[in-house]
Write a protein that holds these residues in place. Structure first.
Motif, mmCIF file in Angstrom:
data_model
loop_
_atom_site.group_PDB
_atom_site.id
_atom_site.type_symbol
_atom_site.label_atom_id
_atom_site.label_comp_id
_atom_site.label_asym_id
_atom_site.label_seq_id
_atom_site.Cartn_x
_atom_site.Cartn_y
_atom_site.Cartn_z
ATOM 1 N N ALA A 130 -8.683 3.774 -7.993
ATOM 2 C CA ALA A 130 -7.803 2.856 -8.481
ATOM 3 C C ALA A 130 -7.389 1.895 -7.317
ATOM 4 O O ALA A 130 -6.973 0.660 -7.638
ATOM 5 C CB ALA A 130 -6.445 3.688 -9.247
ATOM 6 N N ALA A 131 -7.029 2.532 -6.138
ATOM 7 C CA ALA A 131 -6.697 1.732 -5.138
ATOM 8 C C ALA A 131 -7.850 0.537 -4.941
ATOM 9 O O ALA A 131 -7.513 -0.549 -4.593
ATOM 10 C CB ALA A 131 -6.589 2.320 -3.906
ATOM 11 N N VAL A 132 -9.091 0.733 -5.103
ATOM 12 C CA VAL A 132 -10.113 -0.001 -4.740
ATOM 13 C C VAL A 132 -10.116 -1.053 -6.005
ATOM 14 O O VAL A 132 -10.496 -2.158 -5.628
ATOM 15 C CB VAL A 132 -11.623 0.768 -4.836
ATOM 16 C CG1 VAL A 132 -12.751 -0.258 -4.968
ATOM 17 C CG2 VAL A 132 -11.524 1.550 -3.328
ATOM 18 N N LEU A 133 -9.915 -0.678 -7.160
ATOM 19 C CA LEU A 133 -9.792 -1.537 -8.450
ATOM 20 C C LEU A 133 -8.888 -2.480 -8.152
ATOM 21 O O LEU A 133 -8.812 -3.687 -8.483
ATOM 22 C CB LEU A 133 -9.691 -0.800 -9.724
ATOM 23 C CG LEU A 133 -11.216 0.043 -9.821
ATOM 24 C CD1 LEU A 133 -10.797 0.869 -10.992
ATOM 25 C CD2 LEU A 133 -12.293 -0.987 -10.231
ATOM 26 N N ARG A 134 -7.548 -2.138 -7.495
ATOM 27 C CA ARG A 134 -6.427 -3.135 -7.513
ATOM 28 C C ARG A 134 -7.131 -4.184 -6.547
ATOM 29 O O ARG A 134 -6.535 -5.330 -6.704
ATOM 30 C CB ARG A 134 -5.424 -2.322 -7.047
ATOM 31 C CG ARG A 134 -4.594 -1.253 -7.901
ATOM 32 C CD ARG A 134 -3.417 -0.662 -7.453
ATOM 33 N NE ARG A 134 -2.267 -1.660 -7.470
ATOM 34 C CZ ARG A 134 -1.396 -1.337 -6.637
ATOM 35 N NH1 ARG A 134 -0.980 -0.323 -5.578
ATOM 36 N NH2 ARG A 134 -0.360 -2.458 -6.588
ATOM 37 N N VAL A 135 -7.563 -3.707 -5.404
ATOM 38 C CA VAL A 135 -8.054 -4.833 -4.569
ATOM 39 C C VAL A 135 -8.943 -5.840 -5.172
ATOM 40 O O VAL A 135 -8.787 -7.070 -5.187
ATOM 41 C CB VAL A 135 -8.789 -4.300 -3.318
ATOM 42 C CG1 VAL A 135 -9.340 -5.229 -2.327
ATOM 43 C CG2 VAL A 135 -7.673 -3.372 -2.448
ATOM 44 N N LYS A 136 -10.033 -5.350 -5.909
ATOM 45 C CA LYS A 136 -11.193 -6.158 -6.573
ATOM 46 C C LYS A 136 -10.601 -6.775 -7.664
ATOM 47 O O LYS A 136 -11.267 -8.045 -8.342
ATOM 48 C CB LYS A 136 -12.264 -5.158 -7.074
ATOM 49 C CG LYS A 136 -12.867 -4.700 -5.648
ATOM 50 C CD LYS A 136 -14.305 -3.764 -5.941
ATOM 51 C CE LYS A 136 -15.190 -4.862 -6.342
ATOM 52 N NZ LYS A 136 -16.438 -3.833 -6.347
#
Length: 358
Positions: free
Chosen positions: A224-230
């Motif tokens: 989820a943290a990665v997806l927030r960045v992307k």
């Protein structure tokens, strides 16, 4: 993105919340807003997302769900996963998207839902499909696994049907660094049923009480943290894909026919799919030039052994069957340069079967 991804990792590590937690809650809110929908529920993967939607709608044994034959098998797997039967129908010859007329012709007494697959990054004709599903009282579900950010008549993928299933497999337009998925819906009660089923059927009031028999399908905090960045760069990445596809259309030889785009559609070109008559010769030329390519998908679903029933032969579906022999995926990504597109097209133009110079 490395610095932002490193920061996301350290933030997740510091929280100690690796399944669910604040990163998942934040991503769910951000992605729901992006899709212009009320709810987002993060789940384990895109196939689970679709199956959880069907389950939450009450689809089960004895029911039929209409799905296009031209799609990845996960669409049909989700239908089978809830005990229902996929009813495969043909697709539009120009876009390879679900044909509303074929859907209406396939509706029978056991039909309860239609899954509209937004294949290759272009939304299916949800306006026409909704007229059909409304007429027969069927649920219209979006399989948006390849269409993060796409629009149709100004509306985002995920905001039209009763619910939409998204995949965050790493190769998607919005991809995680592992598996992940989400259900997006404007129906609060449906979202609550999905969330409960995906978390072992837990009660809202007491995590030790399980009010339904559910499953374990939860989005990881790190993903989820990665997806927030992307997600912050998704529109720019999609715009780069659109530009690359426009360049392909201008430079492809006559024998490489890209899929059509409907006038009301704003696709995000998850894949750059063309149709060619001699795929073996074409792919050999690309391989010899050191250019990657893919096939999406060379066996239509109604011909997959997994979905053949009672020893009956597969039903011929002329458009899907023909496309399966002709589709070819060319290189596509947000980082694809104009020079790289020109190189691909130059190699294709050198293939006599495609109408280029020998």
């Amino acid at each position: 993105m490395r610095a932002e991804l490193d920061e996301a990792w350290h933030r997740t590590l510091g929280s100690g919340r690796f399944v669910g937690g604040p990163e998942v809650a934040a991503f769910e809110a951000e992605f729901a807003a992006y899709c212009e929908a009320a709810n987002c529920v993060g789940v384990g993967n895109g196939t689970d997302a679709l199956e959880l939607v069907l389950e939450a709608l009450g689809v089960g044994p004895g029911d039929e769900v209409v799905v296009p034959a031209a799609t990845f098998v996960a669409t049909a797997e989700a239908v089978v996963g809830v005990g229902a039967v996929p009813r495969f129908v043909d697709v539009d010859a120009d876009t390879l998207l679900l044909d509303p007329a074929a859907v209406e012709a396939a509706i029978g007494p056991r039909t309860v839902a239609v899954v509209a697959v937004h294949l290759y990054g272009q939304m299916a004709d949800l306006e026409a499909l909704a007229r059909v599903t409304d007429r027969y009282g069927l649920a219209l579900v979006e399989d948006a696994a390849q269409a993060h950010g796409a629009r149709l008549s100004g509306r985002r993928a995920g905001s039209v049907g009763v619910a939409a299933a998204f995949s965050f497999y790493p190769g998607k337009n919005l991809g995680a660094l592992g598996d992940g998925g989400a259900v997006v819906t404007g129906d609060d009660a449906l979202a609550a049923r999905v969330r409960r089923a995906a978390d072992h059927g837990r009660s809202d009031d007491d995590r030790h009480l399980h009010v339904v028999s559910g499953r374990n399908s939860r989005l990881d905090g790190l993903q989820a943290a990665v997806l927030r960045v992307k997600l912050r760069g998704l529109d720019a990445a999609n715009a780069a894909r659109v530009a690359a596809m426009a360049h392909y259309r201008a430079a492809l030889p006559p024998g490489c026919v890209p899929l059509a785009v409907r006038p009301a559609a704003d696709p995000v070109h998850h894949l750059a799919v063309v149709q060619v008559e001699d795929r073996a010769v074409t792919t050999r030329a690309l391989t010899e030039a050191g250019i990657g390519w893919g096939l999406h998908y060379p066996v239509p679903c109604q011909r997959q052994p997994a979905f053949l029933r009672d020893g009956r032969p597969p039903v011929p579906l002329p458009v899907a069957d023909a496309a399966a022999r002709r589709v070819l995926s060319l290189p596509m990504s947000p980082t694809l340069t104009a020079e790289q597109v020109e190189r691909v097209c130059a190699v294709l133009a050198s293939v006599p079967a495609l109408g280029g110079a020998a």
